[in-house]
Design a protein around this motif. Structure first.
Motif, PDB file in Angstrom:
ATOM      1  N   SER A   1       0.972  -1.123   0.133  1.00  0.00           N
ATOM      2  CA  SER A   1      -0.089   0.114   0.069  1.00  0.00           C
ATOM      3  C   SER A   1       0.784   1.186  -0.029  1.00  0.00           C
ATOM      4  N   ASP A   2       2.110   1.042   0.272  1.00  0.00           N
ATOM      5  CA  ASP A   2       3.013   2.429   0.398  1.00  0.00           C
ATOM      6  C   ASP A   2       3.640   2.778  -0.868  1.00  0.00           C
ATOM      7  N   VAL A   3       3.346   1.837  -1.948  1.00  0.00           N
ATOM      8  CA  VAL A   3       4.111   2.172  -3.242  1.00  0.00           C
ATOM      9  C   VAL A   3       2.715   2.123  -4.239  1.00  0.00           C
ATOM     10  N   SER A   4       2.927   3.058  -5.284  1.00  0.00           N
ATOM     11  CA  SER A   4       1.731   3.069  -6.268  1.00  0.00           C
ATOM     12  C   SER A   4       1.871   2.450  -7.579  1.00  0.00           C
ATOM     13  N   GLY A   5       0.903   2.045  -8.180  1.00  0.00           N
ATOM     14  CA  GLY A   5       0.854   1.425  -9.305  1.00  0.00           C
ATOM     15  C   GLY A   5       1.271   0.092  -9.633  1.00  0.00           C
ATOM     16  N   PHE A   6       1.988  -0.055 -10.793  1.00  0.00           N
ATOM     17  CA  PHE A   6       2.518  -1.504 -11.433  1.00  0.00           C
ATOM     18  C   PHE A   6       3.644  -1.866 -10.087  1.00  0.00           C
ATOM     19  N   GLN A   7       4.454  -0.879  -9.610  1.00  0.00           N
ATOM     20  CA  GLN A   7       5.281  -1.608  -8.658  1.00  0.00           C
ATOM     21  C   GLN A   7       5.020  -1.938  -7.390  1.00  0.00           C
ATOM     22  N   SER A   8       3.554  -1.758  -7.041  1.00  0.00           N
ATOM     23  CA  SER A   8       2.941  -2.134  -5.720  1.00  0.00           C
ATOM     24  C   SER A   8       2.730  -3.404  -5.850  1.00  0.00           C
ATOM     25  N   ILE A   9       2.731  -4.262  -7.113  1.00  0.00           N
ATOM     26  CA  ILE A   9       2.387  -5.512  -7.242  1.00  0.00           C
ATOM     27  C   ILE A   9       3.539  -6.519  -7.000  1.00  0.00           C
ATOM     28  N   LEU A  10       3.690  -7.406  -6.052  1.00  0.00           N
ATOM     29  CA  LEU A  10       4.571  -8.059  -5.804  1.00  0.00           C
ATOM     30  C   LEU A  10       4.182  -9.631  -6.177  1.00  0.00           C
ATOM     31  N   VAL A  11       5.217 -10.467  -6.727  1.00  0.00           N
ATOM     32  CA  VAL A  11       5.069 -11.996  -6.841  1.00  0.00           C
ATOM     33  C   VAL A  11       6.421 -12.629  -6.312  1.00  0.00           C
ATOM     34  N   ASP A  12       6.427 -13.897  -6.406  1.00  0.00           N
ATOM     35  CA  ASP A  12       7.367 -14.652  -5.886  1.00  0.00           C
ATOM     36  C   ASP A  12       8.190 -15.197  -7.228  1.00  0.00           C
ATOM     37  N   PRO A  13       9.558 -14.973  -7.242  1.00  0.00           N
ATOM     38  CA  PRO A  13      10.283 -15.414  -8.581  1.00  0.00           C
ATOM     39  C   PRO A  13      10.213 -17.064  -8.722  1.00  0.00           C
ATOM     40  N   ASP A  14      10.286 -17.665  -7.371  1.00  0.00           N
ATOM     41  CA  ASP A  14      10.175 -19.221  -7.378  1.00  0.00           C
ATOM     42  C   ASP A  14       8.923 -19.633  -8.106  1.00  0.00           C
ATOM     43  N   GLU A  15       7.866 -19.024  -7.548  1.00  0.00           N
ATOM     44  CA  GLU A  15       6.554 -19.735  -8.194  1.00  0.00           C
ATOM     45  C   GLU A  15       6.537 -19.267  -9.742  1.00  0.00           C
ATOM     46  N   ILE A  16       7.117 -18.225 -10.127  1.00  0.00           N
ATOM     47  CA  ILE A  16       7.220 -17.945 -11.697  1.00  0.00           C
ATOM     48  C   ILE A  16       7.897 -18.989 -12.196  1.00  0.00           C
ATOM     49  N   ARG A  17       8.965 -19.282 -11.845  1.00  0.00           N
ATOM     50  CA  ARG A  17       9.830 -20.213 -12.436  1.00  0.00           C
ATOM     51  C   ARG A  17       9.342 -21.690 -12.191  1.00  0.00           C
ATOM     52  N   SER A  18       8.688 -22.070 -11.376  1.00  0.00           N
ATOM     53  CA  SER A  18       7.757 -23.378 -11.379  1.00  0.00           C
ATOM     54  C   SER A  18       6.765 -23.444 -12.309  1.00  0.00           C
ATOM     55  N   VAL A  19       6.111 -22.461 -12.588  1.00  0.00           N
ATOM     56  CA  VAL A  19       4.884 -22.263 -13.453  1.00  0.00           C
ATOM     57  C   VAL A  19       5.416 -22.291 -15.044  1.00  0.00           C
ATOM     58  N   LEU A  20       6.483 -21.384 -15.137  1.00  0.00           N
ATOM     59  CA  LEU A  20       6.953 -21.245 -16.486  1.00  0.00           C
ATOM     60  C   LEU A  20       7.783 -22.527 -16.878  1.00  0.00           C
ATOM     61  N   PHE A  21       8.580 -22.997 -16.303  1.00  0.00           N
ATOM     62  CA  PHE A  21       9.650 -23.597 -16.543  1.00  0.00           C
ATOM     63  C   PHE A  21       9.189 -25.210 -15.943  1.00  0.00           C
ATOM     64  N   GLU A  22       8.089 -25.553 -16.013  1.00  0.00           N
ATOM     65  CA  GLU A  22       7.799 -26.990 -15.511  1.00  0.00           C
ATOM     66  C   GLU A  22       8.551 -28.148 -16.231  1.00  0.00           C
ATOM     67  N   PRO A  23       9.255 -28.972 -15.265  1.00  0.00           N
ATOM     68  CA  PRO A  23      10.094 -29.985 -16.337  1.00  0.00           C
ATOM     69  C   PRO A  23       9.086 -31.042 -16.852  1.00  0.00           C
ATOM     70  N   ARG A  24       9.351 -31.222 -18.137  1.00  0.00           N
ATOM     71  CA  ARG A  24       8.324 -32.113 -18.934  1.00  0.00           C
ATOM     72  C   ARG A  24       9.231 -33.633 -18.805  1.00  0.00           C
ATOM     73  N   ASN A  25       8.320 -34.500 -18.426  1.00  0.00           N
ATOM     74  CA  ASN A  25       8.721 -35.654 -18.180  1.00  0.00           C
ATOM     75  C   ASN A  25       9.109 -36.623 -19.361  1.00  0.00           C
ATOM     76  N   GLU A  26       8.311 -36.363 -20.590  1.00  0.00           N
ATOM     77  CA  GLU A  26       8.378 -36.958 -21.752  1.00  0.00           C
ATOM     78  C   GLU A  26       9.235 -36.616 -22.569  1.00  0.00           C
ATOM     79  N   ILE A  27      10.226 -35.628 -22.325  1.00  0.00           N
ATOM     80  CA  ILE A  27      11.281 -35.073 -22.997  1.00  0.00           C
ATOM     81  C   ILE A  27      12.492 -35.151 -22.348  1.00  0.00           C
TER      82      ILE A  27
END
Length: 194
Positions: free
Chosen positions: A120-146
């Motif tokens: 709440s102490d930051v405005s706009g786009f920069q006020s939104i925080l995310v977890d980089p580890d969750e981003i990695r796990s979602v974007l780079f899911e290991p594909r077992n078949e390859i």
């Protein structure tokens, strides 16, 4: 001393909401200029007046559209707490996760990220925080078949030279894919082909 200024865009009104040029949008959304361009190119922020090739004609963005964009980003977010560690602004988190800000925005809007926080102490786009580890796990899911060629070596308990010869002589079909983490092209083999 006379300072020459570039043509200033005219403030205009659209349904009783102020419209801005791209520079004002950056300030209002609290984002760096290059991220503004990426969000615009990806279609997340759209002008209601599209600028032309002339320098005096710029895109015009309605405040209500920008507010709606921020609201959509914050829809599933909760206020950051003392226990929340490792959360970063979208642009910083994207760098830590080897992604880009547009990918992170897509994940948030598609509700694929569950750990989204706001400050709440930051405005706009920069006020939104995310977890980089969750981003990695979602974007780079290991594909077992390859399997990478290194994984094929281990699976077949052989060496690089033998795997290369099997591929060259057509006994082991391989194709090229971009590695999700390093973003380099590599030859891979389907697990079903082993």
């Amino acid at each position: 001393r006379h300072i020459r200024r570039s043509p200033t865009p005219v403030a205009c009104f659209y349904s009783a909401t102020m419209a801005w040029n791209p520079t004002a949008v950056d300030k209002y959304l609290n984002i760096p200029r290059h991220i503004d361009r990426q969000l615009f190119t990806a279609g997340f922020i759209r002008p209601f007046i599209v600028g032309g090739l002339e320098k005096s004609i710029m895109h015009a963005f309605a405040k209500r559209d920008l507010d709606a964009f921020l609201e959509r980003l914050k829809a599933s977010a909760t206020e950051i707490g003392e226990a929340d560690k490792g959360y970063l602004p979208i642009t910083t988190a994207a760098l830590h996760a080897s992604a880009n800000a547009v990918q992170v925005v897509e994940l948030i809007l598609d509700h694929k990220l569950k750990r989204v926080r706001t400050r709440s102490d930051v405005s706009g786009f920069q006020s939104i925080l995310v977890d980089p580890d969750e981003i990695r796990s979602v974007l780079f899911e290991p594909r077992n078949e390859i399997l990478s060629l290194k994984q094929v070596e281990k699976r077949l308990t052989t060496n690089y030279y033998v795997v290369q010869r099997l591929i060259e002589h057509g006994h082991l079909p391989a194709h090229v894919e971009v590695n999700a983490k390093s973003r380099l092209k590599q030859r891979v083999v389907s697990e079903d082909d082993i």
